[in-house]
Motif scaffolding. Sequence first.
Motif, short mmCIF file in Angstrom:
data_model
loop_
_atom_site.label_atom_id
_atom_site.label_comp_id
_atom_site.label_asym_id
_atom_site.label_seq_id
_atom_site.Cartn_x
_atom_site.Cartn_y
_atom_site.Cartn_z
N UNK A 157 -61.92 -0.11 -5.03
CA UNK A 157 -61.45 -0.76 -6.24
C UNK A 157 -59.95 -1.00 -6.20
N UNK A 158 -59.20 0.01 -5.77
CA UNK A 158 -57.75 -0.15 -5.69
C UNK A 158 -57.36 -1.13 -4.58
N UNK A 159 -58.09 -1.06 -3.47
CA UNK A 159 -57.83 -1.95 -2.34
C UNK A 159 -57.91 -3.42 -2.77
N UNK A 160 -58.99 -3.77 -3.48
CA UNK A 160 -59.18 -5.16 -3.89
C UNK A 160 -58.10 -5.57 -4.89
N UNK A 161 -57.74 -4.69 -5.81
CA UNK A 161 -56.67 -5.01 -6.76
C UNK A 161 -55.35 -5.29 -6.04
N UNK A 162 -55.05 -4.49 -5.02
CA UNK A 162 -53.82 -4.71 -4.26
C UNK A 162 -53.88 -6.04 -3.52
N UNK A 163 -55.02 -6.33 -2.88
CA UNK A 163 -55.17 -7.60 -2.16
C UNK A 163 -54.97 -8.79 -3.10
N UNK A 164 -55.57 -8.72 -4.28
CA UNK A 164 -55.39 -9.80 -5.25
C UNK A 164 -53.93 -9.95 -5.65
N UNK A 165 -53.28 -8.82 -5.90
CA UNK A 165 -51.86 -8.86 -6.25
C UNK A 165 -51.02 -9.49 -5.16
N UNK A 166 -51.35 -9.18 -3.91
CA UNK A 166 -50.61 -9.76 -2.78
C UNK A 166 -50.87 -11.26 -2.65
N UNK A 167 -52.11 -11.68 -2.87
CA UNK A 167 -52.40 -13.12 -2.80
C UNK A 167 -51.65 -13.90 -3.89
N UNK A 168 -51.29 -13.20 -4.97
CA UNK A 168 -50.52 -13.83 -6.04
C UNK A 168 -49.01 -13.70 -5.84
N UNK A 169 -48.57 -13.34 -4.62
CA UNK A 169 -47.15 -13.14 -4.37
C UNK A 169 -46.32 -14.40 -4.60
N UNK A 170 -46.90 -15.55 -4.30
CA UNK A 170 -46.14 -16.80 -4.36
C UNK A 170 -46.77 -17.77 -5.35
N UNK A 171 -45.94 -18.51 -6.04
CA UNK A 171 -46.40 -19.64 -6.83
C UNK A 171 -46.87 -20.74 -5.88
N UNK A 172 -47.83 -21.53 -6.33
CA UNK A 172 -48.36 -22.58 -5.46
C UNK A 172 -47.29 -23.57 -5.00
N UNK A 173 -46.25 -23.76 -5.80
CA UNK A 173 -45.20 -24.72 -5.44
C UNK A 173 -43.93 -24.07 -4.94
N UNK A 174 -44.02 -22.89 -4.38
CA UNK A 174 -42.82 -22.14 -3.99
C UNK A 174 -42.10 -22.73 -2.78
N UNK A 175 -42.85 -23.30 -1.84
CA UNK A 175 -42.25 -23.78 -0.60
C UNK A 175 -41.96 -25.28 -0.73
N UNK A 176 -40.75 -25.58 -1.19
CA UNK A 176 -40.40 -26.95 -1.61
C UNK A 176 -39.88 -27.81 -0.46
#
Length: 447
Positions: A157-176
């Motif tokens: 449960x904690x593993x998946x929460x961490x993975x989700x948090x990491x996938x949300x590290x960047x906004x979709x438009x961050x690399x301009x």
Amino acid sequence: MLNLMTGLGSLGGHLGGWRHPKAWRGTHLNLDHHIKAAQLAERGKFDILFLADGNAVRQMDKPALFEANSPSDRPSVFEPLTLLSAISQHTNSIGLLATATTTYDEPYLLARRFASLDHLSNGRACWNIVTGSYPGDALNFSRDEHVEKATRYERAGEFVEVAKGLWNSWDDGAFIEDRESGRYLDASRVHTLHHEGPHFQVKGPLNIARPPQGFPVLFLAGQSEAGRDLAARHADCVFSVAGTIENGRAYRDDMMARLDAYDRAPETLRVIPGASVYVAESEAEADDLYEELQSLISPALGVPYLSKLVEMDLSGYDVDGPLPDLSGDVVGIVSFRKTIAEMAAKEGLTIRQTYERVLPSMGHVLFKGTAVTVADQIEEWYRTGACDGFNIGGPVMPLGLESIVELLIPELQRRGLFRTEYTGRTLRENMGLPTPRNPYFEKELIA
């Protein structure tokens, strides 16, 4: 509409499938066979290719079974994310599902690998979340025994929460990549996780952009109470083991009822049982293939493989006598054990009769006959609410998958049960699953 997936492999789903005269030869680590199987499945418009995996060489204590190389043992196979990355360059639309454990891995490494596959495939990655069912895996990770079940699920449960948090590290438009200003990225569009929990301490951010799907499509095989709750919280799709429509409906109803606790709508979860399909131009041809493959199973193989499925050594019992008592919990997968025990008791089957019934489908439901006959059975499961689709496989490769694609899929399409073309850009779009929002940057925009 039905969701259909199939395994990515070259051996076929029957224990004797690789020995059939029409089976592929030279299958060991054969990338060409994997590519051909993937392209064939994509021609059939399947949602997903599934690559199961483990972290040990199994059955070495059972020489007959070990040397026969049963389909789920995989003594020598490609690492799943490596293989699926290669497959992604030879396909365009089909989803790519790999098993990866939360017990013997780290969230940062796993999140990076699946994000990479999602980018390489333009949004087709899927993760089959497992805690590990084979105790021998532990011996390859500096442990003397398998991690206790409650701890495995707590960690998962904690593993998946961490993975989700990491996938949300960047906004979709961050690399301009703004050449005029010299700014390759927008520093305001990155989030540092700073996770500290009982099992993991992960600072972040992840060193790869947010996946095209937001998160890979998440699978779980939740059968126990802990597994079902974990699936209700996180999974987009859940595997089920259901030998009958009634059991399938009961499982699906239970899973849908659990979604309320996590504020989830029923359409956000798909329940997908496994099925082995023997389909041919005529009932007689399907029966002939079935009987031909059955003749390749001797008690020397049947008893140890059934022992594996029920997590109990049956070698000391009369093969023509009844199954022993299979009640009680086990370290490995309990769903097959329970389903097989119920079937054998209900029908009064001997050990021999049980393995003859179970092995053609590896413990899952079996559909056999013409395209019309098999489609009738699939439609009944689907229309009565026992499932949202199937993980289907043929007994022999490539014959089994070719028959499914050329005979069964057109019949399902004719009935309006299955797509005729891929319509989405990503796997989530093709399956009608929502793309997860990124809460970190939504809050900033609202503010």
